[in-house]
Design a protein around this motif. Sequence first.
Motif, PDB file in Angstrom:
ATOM      1  N   ASN A  48       0.876  -1.192   0.056  1.00 21.89           N
ATOM      2  CA  ASN A  48       0.146  -0.187  -0.081  1.00 21.89           C
ATOM      3  C   ASN A  48       0.722   1.372  -0.024  1.00 21.89           C
ATOM      4  OD1 ASN A  48      -2.331   1.312  -0.131  1.00 21.89           O
ATOM      5  ND2 ASN A  48      -2.514   1.653   2.069  1.00 21.89           N
TER       6      ASN A  48
ATOM      7  N   SER B  58       1.984   4.729  -1.466  1.00 21.56           N
ATOM      8  CA  SER B  58       1.325   5.760  -2.180  1.00 21.56           C
ATOM      9  C   SER B  58       1.681   6.111  -3.532  1.00 21.56           C
ATOM     10  CB  SER B  58       0.944   7.009  -1.042  1.00 21.56           C
ATOM     11  OG  SER B  58       2.255   7.668  -1.274  1.00 21.56           O
TER      12      SER B  58
ATOM     13  N   ASP C 147       0.948  -2.576   5.862  1.00 19.61           N
ATOM     14  CA  ASP C 147       0.495  -1.233   5.068  1.00 19.61           C
ATOM     15  C   ASP C 147       1.225  -0.101   5.651  1.00 19.61           C
ATOM     16  OD1 ASP C 147      -1.062   0.989   4.494  1.00 19.61           O
ATOM     17  OD2 ASP C 147      -3.004   0.149   4.768  1.00 19.61           O
TER      18      ASP C 147
ATOM     19  N   GLN D 164       1.353   2.991   4.544  1.00 21.25           N
ATOM     20  CA  GLN D 164       0.660   4.179   4.962  1.00 21.25           C
ATOM     21  C   GLN D 164       0.099   4.336   6.328  1.00 21.25           C
ATOM     22  OE1 GLN D 164      -1.541   6.411   1.806  1.00 21.25           O
ATOM     23  NE2 GLN D 164      -1.223   4.577   0.424  1.00 21.25           N
ATOM     24  N   SER D 165      -0.271   3.123   6.711  1.00 19.61           N
ATOM     25  CA  SER D 165      -1.003   2.933   8.328  1.00 19.61           C
ATOM     26  C   SER D 165       0.207   2.983   9.016  1.00 19.61           C
ATOM     27  CB  SER D 165      -1.727   1.865   8.388  1.00 19.61           C
ATOM     28  OG  SER D 165      -2.101   1.581   9.738  1.00 19.61           O
TER      29      SER D 165
ATOM     30  N   ASP E  55       3.458   4.102   8.600  1.00 20.02           N
ATOM     31  CA  ASP E  55       3.853   5.276   8.516  1.00 20.02           C
ATOM     32  C   ASP E  55       5.357   5.592   8.934  1.00 20.02           C
ATOM     33  OD1 ASP E  55       3.226   7.908   7.775  1.00 20.02           O
ATOM     34  OD2 ASP E  55       3.346   8.742   9.724  1.00 20.02           O
TER      35      ASP E  55
ATOM     36  N   LYS F 232       9.021   7.051   1.870  1.00 17.67           N
ATOM     37  CA  LYS F 232       8.195   8.097   1.479  1.00 17.67           C
ATOM     38  C   LYS F 232       9.007   8.949   0.410  1.00 17.67           C
ATOM     39  CE  LYS F 232       6.180   8.462   5.968  1.00 17.67           C
ATOM     40  NZ  LYS F 232       5.558   9.389   7.182  1.00 17.67           N
TER      41      LYS F 232
END
Length: 405
Positions: free
Chosen positions: A79, A81, A209, A211-212, A214, A237
């Motif tokens: 996941n 981005s 995940d 994005q979760s 982070d 990122k």
Amino acid sequence: MHSFDPVNFRGQFAFFQHNPGWVYLDNAATMHKPNVVVDAMAMFYQRHNSNVHRGAHTLSQHATRAFEQARDDIAAFINASAREQIIFCSGATAALNQIAFGLMHTVLKAGDRVLITALEHHANIVPWQIHCSKYGVILDIVPLTADYKVDQQAFTELLALKPKVVSFSHISNVLGHIQPVTQMVSQAKAAGALTVIDGAQGIVHDKVDVQSLDPDFYVWSGHKLYGPTGIGVLYGKTAALELLTPLFGGGEMISEVNFSHSLFNILPFRLEAGTPDIAGAIGLAAACNWLQSINNEQMKSYKSMLLKQFFAGLNKIDGLDILSSPVHNAGIVALNVQGEHPADVAELLNQQTVAVRGGQHCAMPFFSLLGLAGAVRFSFAPYNTEADVATSLHALTQAVEILTA
């Protein structure tokens, strides 16, 4: 999504058809490859082999599409981005080296601090040591509790020193202990640090995940996720990846070269010098897509059942020192036979066709703290069976009897 059927799952691995007598419990070192991975790589080599990105001919264009589709598939698997957040490399070790090297030239300067834990694999220790000593950066270590978990109080206290980078493993490769990564990432970010997770063991256990979760960076090796050796992923990122000075130069990582200077290409190519492992990326994407079709929670539940049976059996064998906890464990058990060298135990298991690893598991500082020569490591996967558990316990009992006779 298909429900998890352990018999059907195991049947998708040709290795077990060719080696029916072996109990393979060295999965933390490398995992076997399902037929879909082998087939995907063979198809590329047999039908579409060509270099990527630079050829004008149709074969190269087809190879490029397949390679870049692999990037898209892997980005979807965790996941991410954006597709350019997936950087292909040779494995987690290469990714951690790229991060350590790259940040020393942009973010880190003399007097800054990097924070790691006492549970780390050498790949998350040595690259920092090399560059910290060279550039005057301080490397701090989070100690462990009495049950070999990361000391969360000490972690909080060391964060007060304002490290620029915090880097730690998702799951201990020695003990199988699952770290509270969500909490640790949140704390590190609140302290203003860039966060790095060594996901070599975590990627195969949890549905990651990014994005979760982070983190700024999450790294992993393909061969520990049913994929081929020689391929890995550095996820970052976009802003974090832009901070990295490339470790390797040449090939498609540049947009312009002359004899006075060079200009770097855009992501992801800036961090992917040279011809990539095209077939490896395609094979890894095949593994990711295959896993997407299987119920991960059911798979974890099955492996947890095997682990519970194994611990129950261990408790009936006298003379063992068990280092791993059964709680918050991803399926790895490290132990010793009291007074015996782990290499001797591992060899006696090998003679009974039980494959384990005996040694320090690329975690020499951890074993130095314990004053141990190492440990015997049993690591389970969903293709293992209840019969594997019974056979390995019987083999370990035999080994103890031989060594302590």
